[in-house]
Motif scaffolding. Structure first.
Motif, PDB file in Angstrom:
ATOM      1  N   ILE A  33       0.854  -1.175   0.000  1.00 39.24           N
ATOM      2  CA  ILE A  33       0.000   0.000   0.000  1.00 39.24           C
ATOM      3  C   ILE A  33       0.896   1.233   0.000  1.00 39.24           C
ATOM      4  CG2 ILE A  33      -1.676   1.346   1.319  1.00 39.24           C
ATOM      5  CD1 ILE A  33      -2.889  -1.227   2.297  1.00 39.24           C
ATOM      6  N   ALA A  34       0.584   2.190  -0.866  1.00 42.71           N
ATOM      7  CA  ALA A  34       1.297   3.460  -0.949  1.00 42.71           C
ATOM      8  C   ALA A  34       0.266   4.548  -1.214  1.00 42.71           C
ATOM      9  CB  ALA A  34       2.353   3.417  -2.054  1.00 42.71           C
ATOM     10  N   LEU A  35       0.718   5.790  -1.270  1.00 43.66           N
ATOM     11  CA  LEU A  35      -0.196   6.912  -1.481  1.00 43.66           C
ATOM     12  C   LEU A  35      -0.130   7.401  -2.922  1.00 43.66           C
ATOM     13  CD1 LEU A  35       0.355   9.110   1.711  1.00 43.66           C
ATOM     14  CD2 LEU A  35      -1.315   7.288   1.344  1.00 43.66           C
ATOM     15  N   GLY A  36      -1.282   7.765  -3.484  1.00 47.08           N
ATOM     16  CA  GLY A  36      -1.320   8.406  -4.782  1.00 47.08           C
ATOM     17  C   GLY A  36      -1.090   9.901  -4.649  1.00 47.08           C
ATOM     18  N   ALA A  37      -1.062  10.595  -5.769  1.00 47.38           N
ATOM     19  CA  ALA A  37      -0.853  12.041  -5.753  1.00 47.38           C
ATOM     20  C   ALA A  37      -1.979  12.773  -5.047  1.00 47.38           C
ATOM     21  CB  ALA A  37      -0.698  12.560  -7.186  1.00 47.38           C
ATOM     22  N   ASP A  38      -3.161  12.135  -4.955  1.00 44.77           N
ATOM     23  CA  ASP A  38      -4.292  12.745  -4.258  1.00 44.77           C
ATOM     24  C   ASP A  38      -4.272  12.471  -2.760  1.00 44.77           C
ATOM     25  OD1 ASP A  38      -4.922  10.064  -4.186  1.00 44.77           O
ATOM     26  OD2 ASP A  38      -6.821  10.264  -5.288  1.00 44.77           O
ATOM     27  N   GLY A  39      -3.248  11.765  -2.289  1.00 46.54           N
ATOM     28  CA  GLY A  39      -3.125  11.472  -0.872  1.00 46.54           C
ATOM     29  C   GLY A  39      -3.892  10.260  -0.405  1.00 46.54           C
ATOM     30  N   HIS A  40      -4.592   9.585  -1.321  1.00 45.54           N
ATOM     31  CA  HIS A  40      -5.371   8.409  -0.952  1.00 45.54           C
ATOM     32  C   HIS A  40      -4.526   7.144  -1.069  1.00 45.54           C
ATOM     33  CE1 HIS A  40      -9.182  10.839  -2.168  1.00 45.54           C
ATOM     34  NE2 HIS A  40      -8.840  11.049  -0.905  1.00 45.54           N
ATOM     35  N   ALA A  41      -4.815   6.181  -0.213  1.00 40.93           N
ATOM     36  CA  ALA A  41      -4.089   4.918  -0.234  1.00 40.93           C
ATOM     37  C   ALA A  41      -4.464   4.111  -1.469  1.00 40.93           C
ATOM     38  CB  ALA A  41      -4.395   4.115   1.028  1.00 40.93           C
ATOM     39  N   GLN A  42      -3.473   3.430  -2.036  1.00 42.11           N
ATOM     40  CA  GLN A  42      -3.710   2.583  -3.195  1.00 42.11           C
ATOM     41  C   GLN A  42      -2.816   1.352  -3.114  1.00 42.11           C
ATOM     42  OE1 GLN A  42      -2.751   4.956  -6.632  1.00 42.11           O
ATOM     43  NE2 GLN A  42      -0.641   5.261  -6.017  1.00 42.11           N
ATOM     44  N   ARG A  43      -3.305   0.263  -3.683  1.00 40.82           N
ATOM     45  CA  ARG A  43      -2.486  -0.939  -3.783  1.00 40.82           C
ATOM     46  C   ARG A  43      -1.533  -0.772  -4.960  1.00 40.82           C
ATOM     47  NH1 ARG A  43      -6.364  -5.878  -4.181  1.00 40.82           N
ATOM     48  NH2 ARG A  43      -7.471  -4.472  -5.581  1.00 40.82           N
ATOM     49  N   VAL A  44      -0.282  -1.135  -4.753  1.00 36.02           N
ATOM     50  CA  VAL A  44       0.712  -0.969  -5.813  1.00 36.02           C
ATOM     51  C   VAL A  44       1.521  -2.249  -5.963  1.00 36.02           C
ATOM     52  CG1 VAL A  44       0.887   1.531  -5.503  1.00 36.02           C
ATOM     53  CG2 VAL A  44       2.422   0.027  -4.222  1.00 36.02           C
ATOM     54  N   ARG A  45       2.105  -2.377  -7.128  1.00 40.15           N
ATOM     55  CA  ARG A  45       2.900  -3.564  -7.449  1.00 40.15           C
ATOM     56  C   ARG A  45       3.958  -3.179  -8.476  1.00 40.15           C
ATOM     57  NH1 ARG A  45       1.981  -9.442  -7.679  1.00 40.15           N
ATOM     58  NH2 ARG A  45       3.288 -10.304  -9.355  1.00 40.15           N
ATOM     59  N   GLY A  46       5.135  -3.788  -8.361  1.00 42.78           N
ATOM     60  CA  GLY A  46       6.182  -3.571  -9.341  1.00 42.78           C
ATOM     61  C   GLY A  46       7.533  -3.364  -8.687  1.00 42.78           C
ATOM     62  N   THR A  47       8.578  -3.545  -9.476  1.00 43.67           N
ATOM     63  CA  THR A  47       9.929  -3.372  -8.945  1.00 43.67           C
ATOM     64  C   THR A  47      10.207  -1.918  -8.568  1.00 43.67           C
ATOM     65  OG1 THR A  47      10.866  -3.104 -11.168  1.00 43.67           O
ATOM     66  CG2 THR A  47      10.774  -5.334 -10.292  1.00 43.67           C
ATOM     67  N   SER A  48       9.436  -0.982  -9.144  1.00 41.12           N
ATOM     68  CA  SER A  48       9.554   0.427  -8.749  1.00 41.12           C
ATOM     69  C   SER A  48       9.498   0.605  -7.252  1.00 41.12           C
ATOM     70  CB  SER A  48       8.401   1.253  -9.351  1.00 41.12           C
ATOM     71  OG  SER A  48       8.660   1.651 -10.657  1.00 41.12           O
TER      72      SER A  48
END
Length: 418
Positions: free
Chosen positions: A355-370
């Motif tokens: 879980i990380a934050l988007g540019a809008d400050g909302h939590a989002q599920r993320v995936r990837g080597t990034s």
């Protein structure tokens, strides 16, 4: 949180759907530079030889990832023909522009006489690097113009200005997490990516290196949140001072080698010792020299290996000798099936079930080597008192489960917000 995927096939196909989704066309690395069938043999070496069926499925998924990469590159050129073109190796690059290393007044005059227009000459005096950017003559292809300019330049290196793409993506909204930060305060950590919101925790400075100024991007914001927290996301480098370079702005041809190179030069001048670059592209002589010069000046690049699978060509800047190459693993420590590769692999870190934050400050599920790279950067930053080489030795002692698919081992397994 989403459920873990029980099968290798399911994880691979989910990755394919993610990177082929609308809006994902510009989060894909460069076009493969060699025929797919010549590189797919390497994929089989990464799969345990239990039976033929899983291997066949994995090879098919790897082939699909690589072919999707090619298709997306071509689509990008179709949608922005005035800004993006394919270079001689089939990689997306800035249309109508070439870079010449160590261009002097004599070379510039000779190139101008042959119809090339000087866009700018850049001197990075502290790095001992100079280069010039030229606009190619009207109506001339990038490939033909590069051949002509190389004749004028002689032994000086001439290249296109290839684009680099983020190697991770959001896979949906998530409920706000409740997490506490780790200790380690005051370190400087750089981020070369898109922009981040002005209220990003720990943001010290932010500068634009692309057309259109600084613009917050979800990808960069997610990486920043993994580093310094916010919105309930646990900080892997709590209290760090973030230096952010936006190499995209509002330009569809953003993320070029020259923009990333100038951003790294800025990081070195600001004495930022660790810089996360979760972007991937093809090799480029200008960026190779800048990464090496930055390392000599005390700034090390921590770079993701990308998400185009093991059949893709080696990712850069992760493959440059002076960079630290990072891949991703899931919550069980298994390598991501979509993870790309580099000429050498240093570490692995969490890259799924995050879980990380988007540019809008909302939590989002993320995936990837990034999203694995900032964890490694955070741990590196925590050991910098004795310098970069000493810090790397400390990481080697921390890393667990080293191997072909995880480099010298997995770091920061307990740092992630899941």
């Amino acid at each position: 949180m989403h459920k873990r995927r029980p099968l290798l096939r399911a994880g691979a196909m989910m990755a394919l759907l993610l990177i082929a989704a609308p809006g994902a066309a510009q989060i894909v690395p460069s076009v493969p530079q060699s025929p797919l069938d010549n590189v797919l043999g390497r994929v089989g070496d990464m799969v345990p030889p239990v039976d033929r069926a899983p291997l066949d499925r994995t090879l098919a998924d790897a082939r699909a990832l690589a072919r999707a990469q090619v298709a997306r590159a071509r689509d990008l050129v179709r949608r922005h023909p005035d800004r993006i073109a394919l270079d001689a190796d089939g990689n997306p690059a800035r249309a109508g522009e070439l870079i010449v290393m160590d261009a002097d007044a004599t070379l510039i005059a000779a190139a101008t006489a042959q119809g090339f227009r000087l866009i700018e000459r850049v001197d990075l005096d502290d790095m001992g690097i100079a280069f010039a950017r030229f606009a190619v003559p009207a109506g001339q292809s990038l490939r033909r113009a590069q051949t002509r300019l190389q004749r004028i330049a002689g032994r000086r290196e001439v290249s296109a200005d290839p684009l680099h793409f983020p190697s991770g993506t959001s896979i949906g909204a998530a409920p706000p997490p409740a997490a506490s930060p780790q200790a380690r305060r005051g370190a400087r950590i750089g981020l070369v990516d898109g922009g981040v919101p002005a209220d990003t925790p720990g943001l010290a400075r932010q500068q634009g290196f692309g057309t259109g100024g600084v613009r917050p991007h979800d990808h960069a914001s997610g990486i920043a949140s993994i580093l310094t927290g916010g919105g309930g996301v646990r900080a892997s480098a709590s209290g760090a001072r973030l230096y952010v370079a936006d190499v995209y702005g509002g330009d569809p041809a953003g993320g070029s080698a020259s923009a990333i190179g100038r951003a790294l030069a800025w990081m070195a001048r600001e004495k930022v010792p660790v810089v996360v670059v979760s972007l991937v592209g093809p090799p480029n002589p200008l960026l190779a020299r800048i990464v090496a010069a930055a390392r000599r000046l005390g700034t090390v690049v921590v770079a993701a290996v990308g998400n185009d699978g093991p059949a893709a060509p080696p990712a850069y800047p992760a493959s440059y000798p002076g960079a630290i190459a990072v891949t991703g693993v899931d919550a069980r420590g298994r390598p991501l099936i979509e993870a790309g590769r580099a000429k050498k692999l240093d570490y692995a870190a969490p890259g799924a079930d995050l879980i990380a934050l988007g540019a809008d400050g909302h939590a989002q599920r993320v995936r990837g080597t990034s999203f694995a790279a900032p964890f490694v950067a955070a741990r590196l930053s925590a050991h910098l008192d004795g310098g970069i080489d000493s810090a790397i030795r400390q990481l080697d002692r921390e890393a667990k489960g080293g191997g072909r698919a995880t480099g010298r081992g997995i770091l920061c397994e307990d740092c992630a917000t899941r």
